[in-house]
Design a protein around this motif. Structure first.
Motif, PDB file in Angstrom:
ATOM      1  N   HIS A   1     -52.075  30.379  -0.246  1.00 36.84           N
ATOM      2  CA  HIS A   1     -52.772  31.340  -1.115  1.00 36.84           C
ATOM      3  C   HIS A   1     -53.270  30.605  -2.360  1.00 36.84           C
ATOM      4  CE1 HIS A   1     -51.363  35.290   0.641  1.00 36.84           C
ATOM      5  NE2 HIS A   1     -50.539  34.460   1.234  1.00 36.84           N
ATOM      6  N   MET A   2     -54.513  30.925  -2.795  1.00 41.14           N
ATOM      7  CA  MET A   2     -55.106  30.219  -3.936  1.00 41.14           C
ATOM      8  C   MET A   2     -55.486  31.153  -5.087  1.00 41.14           C
ATOM      9  SD  MET A   2     -57.577  27.503  -2.006  1.00 41.14           S
ATOM     10  CE  MET A   2     -57.910  26.574  -3.502  1.00 41.14           C
ATOM     11  N   HIS A   3     -54.723  32.233  -5.252  1.00 36.53           N
ATOM     12  CA  HIS A   3     -55.056  33.200  -6.309  1.00 36.53           C
ATOM     13  C   HIS A   3     -53.858  33.340  -7.239  1.00 36.53           C
ATOM     14  CE1 HIS A   3     -52.515  35.713  -3.802  1.00 36.53           C
ATOM     15  NE2 HIS A   3     -53.225  35.288  -2.779  1.00 36.53           N
ATOM     16  N   PHE A   4     -53.965  34.198  -8.254  1.00 35.99           N
ATOM     17  CA  PHE A   4     -52.824  34.449  -9.131  1.00 35.99           C
ATOM     18  C   PHE A   4     -51.747  35.224  -8.379  1.00 35.99           C
ATOM     19  CE2 PHE A   4     -55.755  33.594 -12.735  1.00 35.99           C
ATOM     20  CZ  PHE A   4     -54.953  32.663 -13.392  1.00 35.99           C
TER      21      PHE A   4
ATOM     22  N   ALA B   1     -64.044  37.460   2.738  1.00 36.64           N
ATOM     23  CA  ALA B   1     -65.192  36.850   2.059  1.00 36.64           C
ATOM     24  C   ALA B   1     -64.695  35.942   0.935  1.00 36.64           C
ATOM     25  CB  ALA B   1     -66.088  37.949   1.511  1.00 36.64           C
ATOM     26  N   GLY B   2     -64.759  34.632   1.172  1.00 37.77           N
ATOM     27  CA  GLY B   2     -64.210  33.673   0.213  1.00 37.77           C
ATOM     28  C   GLY B   2     -62.753  33.437   0.533  1.00 37.77           C
ATOM     29  N   CYS B   3     -62.508  32.786   1.688  1.00 33.27           N
ATOM     30  CA  CYS B   3     -61.156  32.773   2.290  1.00 33.27           C
ATOM     31  C   CYS B   3     -60.288  31.623   1.805  1.00 33.27           C
ATOM     32  CB  CYS B   3     -61.285  32.705   3.806  1.00 33.27           C
ATOM     33  SG  CYS B   3     -62.092  31.184   4.376  1.00 33.27           S
TER      34      CYS B   3
ATOM     35  N   VAL C   1     -64.597  33.377   5.694  1.00 36.97           N
ATOM     36  CA  VAL C   1     -65.718  32.484   5.367  1.00 36.97           C
ATOM     37  C   VAL C   1     -65.527  31.906   3.973  1.00 36.97           C
ATOM     38  CG1 VAL C   1     -67.355  33.721   6.840  1.00 36.97           C
ATOM     39  CG2 VAL C   1     -67.242  34.303   4.410  1.00 36.97           C
ATOM     40  N   SER C   2     -65.942  30.657   3.836  1.00 38.63           N
ATOM     41  CA  SER C   2     -65.920  29.961   2.542  1.00 38.63           C
ATOM     42  C   SER C   2     -67.144  29.060   2.498  1.00 38.63           C
ATOM     43  CB  SER C   2     -64.654  29.113   2.432  1.00 38.63           C
ATOM     44  OG  SER C   2     -64.786  28.149   1.398  1.00 38.63           O
ATOM     45  N   LEU C   3     -67.531  28.664   1.277  1.00 39.61           N
ATOM     46  CA  LEU C   3     -68.649  27.727   1.120  1.00 39.61           C
ATOM     47  C   LEU C   3     -68.234  26.298   1.445  1.00 39.61           C
ATOM     48  CD1 LEU C   3     -70.062  28.927  -2.328  1.00 39.61           C
ATOM     49  CD2 LEU C   3     -71.157  29.227  -0.089  1.00 39.61           C
TER      50      LEU C   3
ATOM     51  N   ALA D   1     -64.461  21.648   3.713  1.00 41.94           N
ATOM     52  CA  ALA D   1     -63.093  21.106   3.633  1.00 41.94           C
ATOM     53  C   ALA D   1     -62.073  22.241   3.684  1.00 41.94           C
ATOM     54  CB  ALA D   1     -62.936  20.295   2.349  1.00 41.94           C
ATOM     55  N   GLN D   2     -62.363  23.347   2.996  1.00 38.92           N
ATOM     56  CA  GLN D   2     -61.446  24.499   3.050  1.00 38.92           C
ATOM     57  C   GLN D   2     -61.381  25.072   4.466  1.00 38.92           C
ATOM     58  OE1 GLN D   2     -62.663  27.337   0.010  1.00 38.92           O
ATOM     59  NE2 GLN D   2     -61.199  26.459  -1.438  1.00 38.92           N
ATOM     60  N   ILE D   3     -62.532  25.166   5.122  1.00 35.82           N
ATOM     61  CA  ILE D   3     -62.551  25.734   6.482  1.00 35.82           C
ATOM     62  C   ILE D   3     -61.697  24.869   7.417  1.00 35.82           C
ATOM     63  CG2 ILE D   3     -64.061  26.183   8.486  1.00 35.82           C
ATOM     64  CD1 ILE D   3     -64.209  28.289   6.176  1.00 35.82           C
TER      65      ILE D   3
ATOM     66  N   ALA E   1     -69.739  29.897   5.581  1.00 32.38           N
ATOM     67  CA  ALA E   1     -70.849  30.828   5.381  1.00 32.38           C
ATOM     68  C   ALA E   1     -70.850  31.287   3.931  1.00 32.38           C
ATOM     69  CB  ALA E   1     -70.716  32.040   6.298  1.00 32.38           C
ATOM     70  N   ASP E   2     -72.020  31.715   3.476  1.00 32.92           N
ATOM     71  CA  ASP E   2     -72.167  32.300   2.142  1.00 32.92           C
ATOM     72  C   ASP E   2     -71.987  33.805   2.293  1.00 32.92           C
ATOM     73  OD1 ASP E   2     -73.204  33.460  -0.229  1.00 32.92           O
ATOM     74  OD2 ASP E   2     -74.414  31.670  -0.589  1.00 32.92           O
ATOM     75  N   PHE E   3     -71.053  34.380   1.539  1.00 27.94           N
ATOM     76  CA  PHE E   3     -70.780  35.808   1.746  1.00 27.94           C
ATOM     77  C   PHE E   3     -71.912  36.731   1.266  1.00 27.94           C
ATOM     78  CE2 PHE E   3     -67.705  35.077  -2.037  1.00 27.94           C
ATOM     79  CZ  PHE E   3     -68.615  35.481  -3.003  1.00 27.94           C
ATOM     80  N   THR E   4     -72.929  36.173   0.627  1.00 29.59           N
ATOM     81  CA  THR E   4     -74.062  37.022   0.248  1.00 29.59           C
ATOM     82  C   THR E   4     -75.085  37.152   1.384  1.00 29.59           C
ATOM     83  OG1 THR E   4     -75.353  35.187  -0.664  1.00 29.59           O
ATOM     84  CG2 THR E   4     -73.852  36.316  -2.175  1.00 29.59           C
TER      85      THR E   4
ATOM     86  N   ALA F   1     -62.083  40.638  -0.240  1.00 28.70           N
ATOM     87  CA  ALA F   1     -62.503  39.532  -1.119  1.00 28.70           C
ATOM     88  C   ALA F   1     -61.482  39.389  -2.236  1.00 28.70           C
ATOM     89  CB  ALA F   1     -63.888  39.808  -1.700  1.00 28.70           C
ATOM     90  N   GLN F   2     -60.755  38.287  -2.216  1.00 26.06           N
ATOM     91  CA  GLN F   2     -59.683  38.087  -3.191  1.00 26.06           C
ATOM     92  C   GLN F   2     -60.046  36.933  -4.125  1.00 26.06           C
ATOM     93  OE1 GLN F   2     -55.783  37.921  -1.365  1.00 26.06           O
ATOM     94  NE2 GLN F   2     -54.774  38.220  -3.344  1.00 26.06           N
ATOM     95  N   GLU F   3     -60.275  37.245  -5.377  1.00 27.24           N
ATOM     96  CA  GLU F   3     -60.621  36.259  -6.410  1.00 27.24           C
ATOM     97  C   GLU F   3     -61.751  35.327  -5.943  1.00 27.24           C
ATOM     98  OE1 GLU F   3     -57.246  34.435  -8.366  1.00 27.24           O
ATOM     99  OE2 GLU F   3     -56.173  36.332  -8.481  1.00 27.24           O
TER     100      GLU F   3
END
Ligand code: SAH
Length: 295
Positions: free
Chosen positions: A27-30, A65-67, A87-89, A92-94, A115-118, A132-134
């Protein structure tokens, strides 16, 4: 203002710091702390749980979205028996997220792609939940609106948008406070925060109803303070490594951001919230501004 290259550079260059000081269970959020939370790993999962509570149902199909490196997606698969596409931009994260899914034996339920979530290639009405988390905080206002339109498109009628994100207050009186907030955000490749009222108006313009939000800042405060303490403790070494050019400007700024987020919090310049909204059911979708989805 952070563009998509800045976001990728930020995450790719700061992975070492995340891995060393923060990320547990991928996990990469607060984190979120209550009376039962015992450690960092539990606090991170607790933030995902607090966001999902009442908003996700067993067996749903979820777009993350932004995993990041997959933590929340794997958690949702495990706890809700959900099928998740993350999906992530960042390539390396994917790659890391796929590795984590394999290692945890969840690769048949969770899939990751760049992928770009937009603007994704997913079919209309193909998800029950867009999560979508942070992540949406990173993109500028126009892209936040594009994300909301894309979420509305890929959700089935009656599907839900479920987010945990950061918001700025309706007014910031002092210029020094506005500058402090922006300085922190710039250091973390975040374009700018929306107010809740703005975000709600954008969500409704995109066709969502039943917009709800819950302030999680008090529960996150120990997590914010922890990051502040870690950033202070590491700062002298960080300064030395930067002077020796052993750490990049992006890496150094990331550490400075760890201090600034706390000062911005103490000044009341941002809040952490769980947000949810619903795409109207097919019968009521005639109220959609563009009249789509009527049956
Ligand atoms: N939600 C994950 C990761 C948070 S970090 C977690 O909580 O652990 C923010 C994530 O948002 C990163 O993975 C970054 O690549 C992603 N992101 C930011 N802008 C994005 C965009 N336009 N399209 C897809 N992903 C994006």
């Amino acid at each position: 203002m952070a563009d998509t290259d800045d976001i990728v550079r930020y995450y790719d260059q700061t992975w070492f710091d995340y891995r060393l000081l923060w990320t547990r269970n991928h996990h990469m959020h607060f984190g979120f702390w209550d009376a039962t939370t015992r450690n960092q790993a539990e606090s991170l999962a607790a933030m995902t749980r607090a966001t999902a509570d009442g908003n996700v149902r067993p067996g749903e199909r979820i777009l993350d979205a932004g995993c990041g490196v997959g933590g929340p997606a794997l958690w949702l698969a495990r706890h809700y028996d959900a099928e998740v596409v993350g999906v992530s931009l960042s390539d390396a994260q994917i790659a890391k997220a796929r590795e984590h899914a394999d290692r945890e034996g969840l690769a048949d339920m969770v899939r990751f792609e760049r992928a770009d979530f937009t603007a994704t290639a997913f079919a209309d009405a193909s998800f029950d939940v867009v999560w979508a988390q942070e992540s949406v905080c990173h993109v500028p206002a126009d892209a936040k609106k594009a994300f909301l339109a894309e979420a509305e498109r890929v959700l089935r009628p009656g599907g839900r948008l479920v987010m945990e994100d950061w918001f700025r207050p309706a007014t910031i009186e002092r210029d020094a406070d506005a500058a402090l907030l922006q300085d922190w955000l710039d250091k973390w490749a975040i374009s700018g925060l929306a107010t809740v009222a703005e975000f709600r108006a954008w969500a409704e313009a995109a066709g969502f109803t039943d917009f709800c939000h819950r302030d999680l800042t008090v529960g996150a405060r120990p997590s914010l303070r922890r990051l502040y303490a870690l950033s202070l403790a590491c700062y002298p070494v960080g300064v030395a490594l930067r002077a020796l050019r052993l750490r990049s400007a992006t890496q150094h700024a990331n550490m400075q951001g760890g201090r600034l987020q706390w000062h911005a919090h103490r000044r009341g310049l941002w809040s952490i919230r769980a947000v949810s909204a619903r795409k109207p059911d097919a019968q009521t979708a005639g109220h959609h501004p563009e009249g789509q989805g009527t049956s």
